[in-house]
Design a protein around this motif. Sequence first.
Motif, PDB file in Angstrom:
ATOM      1  N   PRO A 162      53.893 -56.598 100.010  1.00  0.00           N
ATOM      2  CA  PRO A 162      52.722 -55.723  99.826  1.00  0.00           C
ATOM      3  C   PRO A 162      51.461 -56.278 100.478  1.00  0.00           C
ATOM      4  O   PRO A 162      50.656 -55.519 101.030  1.00  0.00           O
ATOM      5  CB  PRO A 162      52.563 -55.652  98.304  1.00  0.00           C
ATOM      6  N   CYS A 163      51.283 -57.593 100.429  1.00  0.00           N
ATOM      7  CA  CYS A 163      50.104 -58.218 101.032  1.00  0.00           C
ATOM      8  C   CYS A 163      50.135 -58.089 102.550  1.00  0.00           C
ATOM      9  O   CYS A 163      49.114 -57.841 103.190  1.00  0.00           O
ATOM     10  CB  CYS A 163      50.031 -59.687 100.613  1.00  0.00           C
ATOM     11  N   SER A 206      48.894 -54.777 103.612  1.00  0.00           N
ATOM     12  CA  SER A 206      47.592 -54.417 103.063  1.00  0.00           C
ATOM     13  C   SER A 206      46.478 -54.735 104.054  1.00  0.00           C
ATOM     14  O   SER A 206      46.586 -55.657 104.861  1.00  0.00           O
ATOM     15  CB  SER A 206      47.353 -55.194 101.765  1.00  0.00           C
ATOM     16  N   PHE A 234      43.443 -60.134  97.988  1.00  0.00           N
ATOM     17  CA  PHE A 234      44.580 -59.306  97.603  1.00  0.00           C
ATOM     18  C   PHE A 234      45.023 -59.602  96.166  1.00  0.00           C
ATOM     19  O   PHE A 234      45.123 -60.751  95.758  1.00  0.00           O
ATOM     20  CB  PHE A 234      45.747 -59.558  98.563  1.00  0.00           C
ATOM     21  N   VAL A 290      48.209 -58.397  93.776  1.00  0.00           N
ATOM     22  CA  VAL A 290      49.469 -57.656  93.854  1.00  0.00           C
ATOM     23  C   VAL A 290      49.571 -56.586  92.775  1.00  0.00           C
ATOM     24  O   VAL A 290      50.187 -55.535  93.000  1.00  0.00           O
ATOM     25  CB  VAL A 290      50.661 -58.638  93.766  1.00  0.00           C
ATOM     26  N   ALA A 311      48.077 -53.495  94.257  1.00  0.00           N
ATOM     27  CA  ALA A 311      48.464 -53.110  95.617  1.00  0.00           C
ATOM     28  C   ALA A 311      48.931 -51.667  95.694  1.00  0.00           C
ATOM     29  O   ALA A 311      48.653 -50.967  96.677  1.00  0.00           O
ATOM     30  CB  ALA A 311      49.565 -54.046  96.118  1.00  0.00           C
ATOM     31  N   TYR A 370      46.494 -48.709  96.602  1.00  0.00           N
ATOM     32  CA  TYR A 370      45.809 -48.603  97.886  1.00  0.00           C
ATOM     33  C   TYR A 370      46.741 -48.073  98.982  1.00  0.00           C
ATOM     34  O   TYR A 370      47.928 -48.419  99.023  1.00  0.00           O
ATOM     35  CB  TYR A 370      45.274 -49.967  98.326  1.00  0.00           C
ATOM     36  N   ASN A 403      48.282 -48.201 102.595  1.00  0.00           N
ATOM     37  CA  ASN A 403      48.615 -49.414 103.343  1.00  0.00           C
ATOM     38  C   ASN A 403      48.785 -49.106 104.832  1.00  0.00           C
ATOM     39  O   ASN A 403      48.463 -48.003 105.299  1.00  0.00           O
ATOM     40  CB  ASN A 403      49.877 -50.057 102.759  1.00  0.00           C
TER      41      ASN A 403
END
Length: 522
Positions: free
Chosen positions: A261-262, A265, A272, A274, A277, A280, A282
């Motif tokens: 996920p990071c 992102s 960040f 998690v 996440a 948002y 992406n």
Amino acid sequence: FYNTRFWDLTLNAMWRPQGDSALFMVSLLVLTLTAHALLILLWPTRLLMRIATSVLFVIAASSSHFSNEYGAIMNKDMMRNVLQTDVAEAGALMNAETVLHVAVLGLIPALLVWKVRLPKIRWKTQLFQRAMFLAIASMLCVAGLFASSAEYATFLRAHKPVRFTLSPAAASVSMVGVLSAGTTKSANQTLLNPAGASIRTAEITAKPLVLFLVVGETARTQNFQLAGYSRPTNPELSQIPNLTFFSKATACGTSTAISVPCLFSHLRRDDFKVDEAGRYANLLDALSQAGLDVEWRDNNSGCKGVCARVASVDYTAAANPALCTEDNCYDEVMLTDLPAKLQALTRDTVIVFHMKGSHGPSYFERYPLSFEKFAPACRSNQLQECAPQEIVNVYDNTIAYTDYVLEKQIRLLREASDRVDGMLMYVSDHGESLGENGIYLHGMPYSFAPAGQKEVPLLMWMSDGFVARTQIQPDCLRAEANTSVSHDNFYHTALGAAGVRNQVYNRTLDLISGCRRGHGGE
């Protein structure tokens, strides 16, 4: 019996043959006993106490096994991995020793709890007994904390990971933290998009643009021949002249549940979170909004929410006897239909490949036997039973197979260069520990994780058509290959390669921006 690693790490970190050290150890014993008592005594009825105790025995047996055998840390990140794993990934960790450990120290005690006979006493008496115990224990804990305040300050600040090996408290508290965060997140499902509108800035050309974004699994830089490793783990990629390898790249996290996920992102690692996440938009959302076709191909444990709004294909159980066993498919399975797909493309397209890569501990299942060039290789998921060199050998075989898959992806793009302009960017989600200092696998807290879990390979390849249409100077790009980069660059580099811009696009984080003609690259 359940906390040998906790006490071993604590003694190594804190023990000195002095009175204050002995007092600290005694007070810590009282503190840990009290903490575990709280997990039981705060339940209001004896029935709930029995249930809680049974569950805690199983948790303690499981967490202690993985802490003792693999050096696992039972923090929130690890519990998030537990919740997001799949059956195949969990099965790879199972072996006879695991089953025996959990059965003897978990299931049997959990059942025996129900055989314990407690005297019948009034609920007021029960409440008084519990209150007295907790009051006395709390006073002893406070006294110990004051008496050994200096030792506790050192222990809690300088040796934070040690507390996450305490069974079952660490796993229980961490899991509650993850679940509570998930509950908070589900209360607000509104998708936030700080990037605003994503638009194409590149000119439309006759040939479609094709980006292969390849997310590796558990590959670490130090075992890549391209990074100077003495072994030929990249025999194919090392022969490609126009390939750029970034030798100083770091990951956003030390586990897939955080890093993936990071990676997609717009936020940097320091910003960040998690648990937020999923709220948002992406990278894939931005590319899709800009008009590109986006597809996620998965041969791992899912996209961790990243591909929620784009097309996705699961290859983990593909019907392909040549590339799949009963429990596992090799990464090449994601390429079987690529020639036909590239032949039929008419629109600019981004394909993400989520590899199984070098996922342990069953490294030997990640590549066909014909790729076992480094021997003898550890062919067990009980890594402690293998010699250190056997573990390195089997891990290096997984890297060599990844090398083969990446070269084949590049070859397919090159063979289709008369129809498409292609680029491939590969980066691993995190690294791996192979038994150094008694630590295996990954998932250590980032601040304390060894370099092997944080330093990851990152590479790019561009077709001649892609170089021409984007005005990139390959020599300039290769000259930047020794600079420090990270997962923070991925979002912006992918947007730059696709010719997409939005409000959060950061040119300074786009690895190819400075090497375009007329954009500071001349």
